[in-house]
Design a protein around this motif. Structure first.
Motif, PDB file in Angstrom:
ATOM      1  N   TRP A 133       0.820  -1.228   0.000  1.00 18.36           N
ATOM      2  CA  TRP A 133       0.000   0.000   0.000  1.00 18.36           C
ATOM      3  C   TRP A 133       0.850   1.274   0.000  1.00 18.36           C
ATOM      4  CZ3 TRP A 133      -0.208   3.465   4.246  1.00 18.36           C
ATOM      5  CH2 TRP A 133      -1.156   4.486   4.138  1.00 18.36           C
ATOM      6  N   GLY A 134       1.993   1.225   0.699  1.00 13.27           N
ATOM      7  CA  GLY A 134       2.840   2.414   0.767  1.00 13.27           C
ATOM      8  C   GLY A 134       3.884   2.297   1.856  1.00 13.27           C
ATOM      9  N   ALA A 135       4.319   3.436   2.375  1.00 14.68           N
ATOM     10  CA  ALA A 135       5.337   3.464   3.430  1.00 14.68           C
ATOM     11  C   ALA A 135       4.636   3.504   4.789  1.00 14.68           C
ATOM     12  CB  ALA A 135       6.226   4.679   3.274  1.00 14.68           C
ATOM     13  N   ILE A 136       4.669   2.384   5.490  1.00 16.84           N
ATOM     14  CA  ILE A 136       3.973   2.286   6.773  1.00 16.84           C
ATOM     15  C   ILE A 136       4.817   2.877   7.895  1.00 16.84           C
ATOM     16  CG2 ILE A 136       3.175   0.615   8.496  1.00 16.84           C
ATOM     17  CD1 ILE A 136       2.190  -1.058   6.064  1.00 16.84           C
ATOM     18  N   LYS A 137       4.195   3.732   8.697  1.00 18.90           N
ATOM     19  CA  LYS A 137       4.946   4.400   9.760  1.00 18.90           C
ATOM     20  C   LYS A 137       4.593   3.873  11.141  1.00 18.90           C
ATOM     21  CE  LYS A 137       5.726   8.500   7.062  1.00 18.90           C
ATOM     22  NZ  LYS A 137       5.000   9.659   6.553  1.00 18.90           N
ATOM     23  N   ASN A 138       3.362   3.445  11.302  1.00 22.83           N
ATOM     24  CA  ASN A 138       2.920   3.057  12.637  1.00 22.83           C
ATOM     25  C   ASN A 138       1.648   2.236  12.541  1.00 22.83           C
ATOM     26  OD1 ASN A 138       1.086   4.062  15.203  1.00 22.83           O
ATOM     27  ND2 ASN A 138       3.235   3.714  15.685  1.00 22.83           N
ATOM     28  N   LYS A 139       1.478   1.311  13.495  1.00 18.36           N
ATOM     29  CA  LYS A 139       0.205   0.594  13.561  1.00 18.36           C
ATOM     30  C   LYS A 139      -0.272   0.577  15.000  1.00 18.36           C
ATOM     31  CE  LYS A 139       2.056  -4.159  13.724  1.00 18.36           C
ATOM     32  NZ  LYS A 139       3.393  -3.839  14.248  1.00 18.36           N
ATOM     33  N   SER A 140      -1.536   0.867  15.221  1.00 18.66           N
ATOM     34  CA  SER A 140      -2.012   0.852  16.600  1.00 18.66           C
ATOM     35  C   SER A 140      -3.386   0.227  16.709  1.00 18.66           C
ATOM     36  CB  SER A 140      -1.978   2.249  17.198  1.00 18.66           C
ATOM     37  OG  SER A 140      -3.005   3.009  16.665  1.00 18.66           O
ATOM     38  N   ILE A 141      -3.626  -0.335  17.886  1.00 15.64           N
ATOM     39  CA  ILE A 141      -4.841  -1.098  18.133  1.00 15.64           C
ATOM     40  C   ILE A 141      -5.787  -0.285  18.998  1.00 15.64           C
ATOM     41  CG2 ILE A 141      -5.766  -3.192  19.237  1.00 15.64           C
ATOM     42  CD1 ILE A 141      -2.985  -4.441  18.869  1.00 15.64           C
ATOM     43  N   THR A 142      -7.067  -0.379  18.710  1.00 16.94           N
ATOM     44  CA  THR A 142      -8.079   0.138  19.627  1.00 16.94           C
ATOM     45  C   THR A 142      -8.979  -1.017  20.009  1.00 16.94           C
ATOM     46  OG1 THR A 142      -8.058   2.264  18.508  1.00 16.94           O
ATOM     47  CG2 THR A 142      -9.880   1.852  20.004  1.00 16.94           C
ATOM     48  N   ILE A 143      -9.108  -1.232  21.311  1.00 17.99           N
ATOM     49  CA  ILE A 143      -9.985  -2.285  21.800  1.00 17.99           C
ATOM     50  C   ILE A 143     -11.229  -1.650  22.387  1.00 17.99           C
ATOM     51  CG2 ILE A 143     -10.255  -4.105  23.549  1.00 17.99           C
ATOM     52  CD1 ILE A 143      -7.372  -4.825  23.206  1.00 17.99           C
ATOM     53  N   TYR A 144     -12.399  -2.166  21.992  1.00 23.57           N
ATOM     54  CA  TYR A 144     -13.671  -1.679  22.517  1.00 23.57           C
ATOM     55  C   TYR A 144     -14.285  -2.692  23.446  1.00 23.57           C
ATOM     56  CZ  TYR A 144     -13.327   1.635  18.794  1.00 23.57           C
ATOM     57  OH  TYR A 144     -12.882   2.619  17.975  1.00 23.57           O
ATOM     58  N   GLY A 145     -15.010  -2.201  24.419  1.00 25.06           N
ATOM     59  CA  GLY A 145     -15.715  -3.098  25.311  1.00 25.06           C
ATOM     60  C   GLY A 145     -16.300  -2.302  26.456  1.00 25.06           C
ATOM     61  N   THR A 146     -16.646  -2.985  27.519  1.00 22.20           N
ATOM     62  CA  THR A 146     -17.200  -2.337  28.691  1.00 22.20           C
ATOM     63  C   THR A 146     -16.235  -2.560  29.844  1.00 22.20           C
ATOM     64  OG1 THR A 146     -19.351  -3.047  27.861  1.00 22.20           O
ATOM     65  CG2 THR A 146     -19.308  -2.099  30.075  1.00 22.20           C
ATOM     66  N   CYS A 147     -15.814  -1.488  30.479  1.00 22.06           N
ATOM     67  CA  CYS A 147     -14.836  -1.625  31.567  1.00 22.06           C
ATOM     68  C   CYS A 147     -15.500  -2.220  32.816  1.00 22.06           C
ATOM     69  CB  CYS A 147     -14.177  -0.288  31.878  1.00 22.06           C
ATOM     70  SG  CYS A 147     -15.232   0.884  32.754  1.00 22.06           S
ATOM     71  N   ARG A 148     -14.690  -2.724  33.729  1.00 25.07           N
ATOM     72  CA  ARG A 148     -15.200  -3.399  34.926  1.00 25.07           C
ATOM     73  C   ARG A 148     -16.175  -2.530  35.722  1.00 25.07           C
ATOM     74  NH1 ARG A 148     -13.685  -8.077  36.683  1.00 25.07           N
ATOM     75  NH2 ARG A 148     -12.138  -9.151  35.421  1.00 25.07           N
ATOM     76  N   LYS A 149     -15.795  -1.269  35.893  1.00 23.56           N
ATOM     77  CA  LYS A 149     -16.656  -0.337  36.635  1.00 23.56           C
ATOM     78  C   LYS A 149     -18.067  -0.308  36.048  1.00 23.56           C
ATOM     79  CE  LYS A 149     -13.679   3.005  36.539  1.00 23.56           C
ATOM     80  NZ  LYS A 149     -13.146   4.368  36.281  1.00 23.56           N
ATOM     81  N   CYS A 150     -18.136  -0.137  34.714  1.00 25.21           N
ATOM     82  CA  CYS A 150     -19.437  -0.032  34.053  1.00 25.21           C
ATOM     83  C   CYS A 150     -20.179  -1.364  34.054  1.00 25.21           C
ATOM     84  CB  CYS A 150     -19.282   0.503  32.639  1.00 25.21           C
ATOM     85  SG  CYS A 150     -18.742   2.231  32.630  1.00 25.21           S
ATOM     86  N   GLN A 151     -19.431  -2.466  33.983  1.00 27.52           N
ATOM     87  CA  GLN A 151     -20.047  -3.789  34.080  1.00 27.52           C
ATOM     88  C   GLN A 151     -20.728  -3.945  35.434  1.00 27.52           C
ATOM     89  OE1 GLN A 151     -16.488  -6.303  32.971  1.00 27.52           O
ATOM     90  NE2 GLN A 151     -18.115  -7.557  32.070  1.00 27.52           N
ATOM     91  N   ALA A 152     -20.008  -3.537  36.485  1.00 29.57           N
ATOM     92  CA  ALA A 152     -20.524  -3.647  37.853  1.00 29.57           C
ATOM     93  C   ALA A 152     -21.798  -2.822  38.008  1.00 29.57           C
ATOM     94  CB  ALA A 152     -19.459  -3.189  38.843  1.00 29.57           C
ATOM     95  N   LEU A 153     -21.780  -1.605  37.466  1.00 27.24           N
ATOM     96  CA  LEU A 153     -22.962  -0.750  37.537  1.00 27.24           C
ATOM     97  C   LEU A 153     -24.161  -1.393  36.851  1.00 27.24           C
ATOM     98  CD1 LEU A 153     -21.451   2.803  36.927  1.00 27.24           C
ATOM     99  CD2 LEU A 153     -22.705   2.032  38.951  1.00 27.24           C
ATOM    100  N   LYS A 154     -23.900  -2.048  35.718  1.00 30.08           N
ATOM    101  CA  LYS A 154     -24.993  -2.712  34.992  1.00 30.08           C
ATOM    102  C   LYS A 154     -25.568  -3.861  35.814  1.00 30.08           C
ATOM    103  CE  LYS A 154     -23.740  -1.505  30.327  1.00 30.08           C
ATOM    104  NZ  LYS A 154     -22.906  -1.890  29.184  1.00 30.08           N
ATOM    105  N   GLU A 155     -24.672  -4.610  36.472  1.00 31.62           N
ATOM    106  CA  GLU A 155     -25.112  -5.718  37.320  1.00 31.62           C
ATOM    107  C   GLU A 155     -26.030  -5.209  38.428  1.00 31.62           C
ATOM    108  OE1 GLU A 155     -25.074  -8.966  37.174  1.00 31.62           O
ATOM    109  OE2 GLU A 155     -24.167  -8.675  35.204  1.00 31.62           O
ATOM    110  N   MET A 156     -25.622  -4.114  39.057  1.00 30.05           N
ATOM    111  CA  MET A 156     -26.415  -3.517  40.141  1.00 30.05           C
ATOM    112  C   MET A 156     -27.815  -3.158  39.669  1.00 30.05           C
ATOM    113  SD  MET A 156     -23.826  -1.023  42.176  1.00 30.05           S
ATOM    114  CE  MET A 156     -25.204  -0.007  42.754  1.00 30.05           C
ATOM    115  N   LYS A 157     -27.892  -2.561  38.480  1.00 29.98           N
ATOM    116  CA  LYS A 157     -29.200  -2.145  37.942  1.00 29.98           C
ATOM    117  C   LYS A 157     -30.112  -3.339  37.720  1.00 29.98           C
ATOM    118  CE  LYS A 157     -27.996   2.248  35.951  1.00 29.98           C
ATOM    119  NZ  LYS A 157     -27.387   2.869  34.772  1.00 29.98           N
TER     120      LYS A 157
END
Lengths: 160, 160
Positions: A133-157
DNA sequence: CTTGCACTTAAGAATATTTCTTATTTATCT
DNA sequence: AGATAAATAAGAAATATTCTTAAGTGCAAG
């Protein structure tokens, strides 16, 4: 692999400030009070703040600091590769002073962005056909999900 | 691994439209002319357009289509997981209809965003200590660099 | 240590991007 | 075909960012 940074130690921050000042001089950027404070505030932050958030935080100690100066300064820093804009789907731009190779975890509930390292991924090179494709300079990952804090809040609800 | 999609074949697009219509009915979204055309335009695009870009393209065939409708419709589609907002550092939001797992190449010069697949990466699970963070739903890569076209242009300028 | 000057800042105006309000129109279910 | 809940267009409004201009400041040379 290192875990999400805790509040930066005074010593580490001071070192980072010195390195920042050196870079500014090298780039012919004047060391104004505003620039130093904006950089320091961003370097201390662990939450990838927006210009508005930084302005709010700095307003306490610098009541006359204008929001425009924060925007302008962040843009200047980014152009000189002293900070980075974070890729998001958010309407506001977010920034970070962390320049070492790292990746992001984003919570789909609280939208918090955390840094993480994955050195074995960093070490692999991309497949041959992508290199075409071309001259690659960098590659980075983004992970999506629900963090523990928010998971806990959902459980409480649920149990309510 | 597949290479960046060429213009979608009529047959594939038709299939995608049928599947879209089915999803709309399932989600109780009315099949208006505007929605169908906005989705079709996005599905055909290979460039991850913004609301404004889509509006410009559609204005030719639908002169009364309002920009607000494009924004509203894209937001609705996204809420129903029919399309995705693309993570960028750009001031405008960019969208894609491609819902299969894939990653992005972004050219730092022309800003073009290309899709690519990397199934061996998709197959690996993230390190244990990152899994501690919460419930991970997805991980995706963004590769930065300069595409061949822009590299060639830079070479030309040097020799001038 | 003071003076000059280019660079920087603050303030408010301007622009860019996105969303809201309301009256009208339309898809879909009788 | 008629009723109705949802969707649209148009313009106003809100949000995010950048520009203009006059005043202020870092820093280099004297």
């Amino acid at each position: 692999m290192t875990m999400p940074e805790a509040a930066k130690s005074n010593h580490a921050l001071q070192h980072q400030m010195e390195s920042f000042e050196k870079s500014c001089r090298a780039a012919d950027l004047k060391l104004t009070h505003q620039r130093l404070e904006i950089y320091r505030e961003l370097a201390q932050a662990t939450d990838h703040p927006s210009a508005e958030t930084l302005h709010k935080r700095l307003h306490q100690s610098m009541p006359t600091l204008s929001l425009d100066t924060v925007y302008r300064t962040l843009t200047t820093f980014e152009q000189h590769h002293l900070i980075k804009k974070v890729e998001t789907v958010d309407s506001q731009a977010h920034y970070e002073a962390q320049m070492q190779q790292h990746h992001h975890l984003i919570c789909d509930t609280c939208k918090e962005i955390m840094d993480f390292q994955w050195s074995s991924f960093d070490a692999v090179s991309v497949p041959e056909d992508i290199r075409q494709w071309g001259a690659i300079k960098n590659k980075s990952i983004t992970i999506y999900g629900t963090c523990r804090k928010c998971q806990a809040l959902k459980e409480m609800k649920k149990t309510e």
